[in-house]
Design an enzyme around this catalytic site. Structure first.
Site, PDB file in Angstrom:
ATOM      1  N   ASP A  38      -5.162  -3.869  -6.736  1.00 52.65           N
ATOM      2  CA  ASP A  38      -4.791  -3.399  -7.997  1.00 52.65           C
ATOM      3  C   ASP A  38      -5.630  -2.008  -8.424  1.00 52.65           C
ATOM      4  OD1 ASP A  38      -3.202  -2.962 -10.073  1.00 52.65           O
ATOM      5  OD2 ASP A  38      -4.005  -4.979 -11.085  1.00 52.65           O
ATOM      6  N   HIS A  71      -1.050   4.887  -4.007  1.00 50.29           N
ATOM      7  CA  HIS A  71      -0.500   3.968  -3.386  1.00 50.29           C
ATOM      8  C   HIS A  71      -0.597   4.386  -1.669  1.00 50.29           C
ATOM      9  CE1 HIS A  71       1.415   1.482  -6.367  1.00 50.29           C
ATOM     10  NE2 HIS A  71       2.278   2.292  -6.707  1.00 50.29           N
ATOM     11  N   LEU A  73      -8.120 -12.124  14.000  1.00 46.64           N
ATOM     12  CA  LEU A  73      -7.919 -12.358  12.532  1.00 46.64           C
ATOM     13  C   LEU A  73      -6.171 -12.289  12.104  1.00 46.64           C
ATOM     14  CD1 LEU A  73      -8.789 -11.637   9.357  1.00 46.64           C
ATOM     15  CD2 LEU A  73      -8.179  -9.322   9.940  1.00 46.64           C
TER      16      LEU A  73
HETATM   17  C1  FPP Z   1      -0.915  -2.195  -7.580  1.00 48.73           C
HETATM   18  O1  FPP Z   1      -1.579  -1.235  -8.289  1.00 48.73           O
HETATM   19  C2  FPP Z   1      -0.528  -2.142  -6.205  1.00 48.73           C
HETATM   20  C3  FPP Z   1       0.829  -2.207  -5.761  1.00 48.73           C
HETATM   21  C4  FPP Z   1       1.923  -2.916  -6.295  1.00 48.73           C
HETATM   22  C5  FPP Z   1       0.960  -1.717  -4.217  1.00 48.73           C
HETATM   23  C6  FPP Z   1      -0.206  -2.159  -3.458  1.00 48.73           C
HETATM   24  C7  FPP Z   1       0.246  -1.568  -2.089  1.00 48.73           C
HETATM   25  C8  FPP Z   1      -0.834  -0.906  -1.218  1.00 48.73           C
HETATM   26  C9  FPP Z   1      -2.189  -0.885  -1.453  1.00 48.73           C
HETATM   27  C10 FPP Z   1      -0.435  -0.586   0.231  1.00 48.73           C
HETATM   28  C11 FPP Z   1       0.407  -1.663   0.869  1.00 48.73           C
HETATM   29  C12 FPP Z   1       0.449  -1.292   2.412  1.00 48.73           C
HETATM   30  C13 FPP Z   1       1.197  -1.938   3.269  1.00 48.73           C
HETATM   31  C14 FPP Z   1       1.031  -1.450   4.591  1.00 48.73           C
HETATM   32  C15 FPP Z   1       2.092  -2.770   2.887  1.00 48.73           C
HETATM   33  P1  FPP Z   1      -0.710  -0.671  -9.503  1.00 48.73           P
HETATM   34  O2  FPP Z   1       0.438   0.540  -9.031  1.00 48.73           O
HETATM   35  O3  FPP Z   1       0.045  -1.759 -10.560  1.00 48.73           O
HETATM   36  O4  FPP Z   1      -1.962   0.109 -10.286  1.00 48.73           O
HETATM   37  P2  FPP Z   1      -2.037   0.396 -11.819  1.00 48.73           P
HETATM   38  O5  FPP Z   1      -2.102  -1.039 -12.337  1.00 48.73           O
HETATM   39  O6  FPP Z   1      -3.202   1.197 -11.873  1.00 48.73           O
HETATM   40  O7  FPP Z   1      -0.757   1.110 -12.092  1.00 48.73           O
END
Ligand code: FPP
Length: 254
Positions: A34, A51, A145
């Site tokens: 997050d 992201h 893994l």
């Molecule tokens: C939450 O942060 C994050 C997500 C919803 C997406 C997480 C995805 C990745 C880190 C990359 C995934 C990669 C692959 C290869 C599948 P947020 O956007 O809710 O953050 P915020 O709370 O600060 O808005």
């Protein structure tokens, strides 16, 4: 070179990892990644930049898991609720598996990592499905893994589907109602065959489960950090494992 403690191919050897108690490594670690949006906002960048940066962190954490001998790493990459986000952001997130795997898949194969997906794959765009299916297929004989991406995953809908499937199988006479146990439910979940997580990490200061593995996390240890996911380092990861190693897991006993 092989890691003397795990027998696995050595990826890196940060000092913090050497300090861990190797007989108490969590077998399954689950992470709610997050804070990508806030990381981007702090820099005046669009959310998708967070992201993209978040995707790059995955590489380091996979290496760290391999290095200390974790069996399974589950990453919450996209929830069934994330469709509510702006279309441009959803489109970008749906492209991430393809982007990530186009670079990382050869390395994952080389490192004996097995890719697995937990979630409703059918509802994803074809290009996302194609990328993840290729990764699952080309790593299916690997024995190291397990890198499990929770993609289009929601725990309540997973549980409802499991209950419906159990009901159907009882109706068909395949199982008896009185034979239903906790193991039965576990076996009907999308995570069937995986051990339940020992340690849950959530970054960015939020302290909630957000519909993530509600059944499977029943006895997991939780560790929260204010660090935003794109800033999350191997040192932070080792800190979480160290904290886990100090916990006394009693499973309801004394
Ligand atoms: C939450 O942060 C994050 C997500 C919803 C997406 C997480 C995805 C990745 C880190 C990359 C995934 C990669 C692959 C290869 C599948 P947020 O956007 O809710 O953050 P915020 O709370 O600060 O808005």
């Amino acid at each position: 070179m092989l890691n003397k403690l795990t027998g696995r191919k050595k990826m890196s050897s940060p000092e913090a990892a050497e300090e861990l108690q190797h007989e108490k490594i969590p077998s399954h670690i689950a992470i709610i990644m997050d804070g990508n949006g806030r990381w981007a906002k702090q820099r005046g960048l669009p959310r998708i930049a967070g992201h993209r940066e978040g995707m790059n962190v995955i590489r380091n954490i996979v290496k760290a898991c391999n290095n200390i001998g974790v069996d399974t790493l589950t990453l919450y990459a996209f929830s069934t609720e994330n469709w509510k986000r702006p279309k441009q952001e959803v489109d970008f997130l749906m492209r991430l598996p393809e982007r990530f795997l186009s670079v990382e898949l050869p390395k994952l194969i080389e490192e004996n990592v097995r890719v697995r997906i937990t979630g409703e794959l059918e509802k994803l765009p074809d290009y996302t499905k194609k990328a993840v299916n290729k990764a699952v297929d080309s790593t299916k004989h690997n024995s190291g893994l397990i890198l499990n991406f929770a993609l289009n995953y929601g725990s309540r809908s997973e549980l409802m589907d499991a209950f419906k499937d159990i009901y159907e199988d009882v109706d068909k006479g395949l199982i008896k109602k009185e034979d239903i146990t906790e193991t039965t439910v576990t076996d009907y979940l999308m995570t069937s065959g995986l051990k339940e997580p020992d340690l849950l990490i959530r970054t960015s200061g939020e302290m909630r489960l957000s519909n993530f593995m509600l059944w499977q996390l029943a006895y997991a240890e939780f560790w929260f950090t204010d660090v935003l996911w794109p800033d999350f380092t191997q040192d932070n990861f080792h800190e979480a494992v160290k904290a886990y190693q100090k916990r006394q897991r009693r499973y309801g006993g004394v």
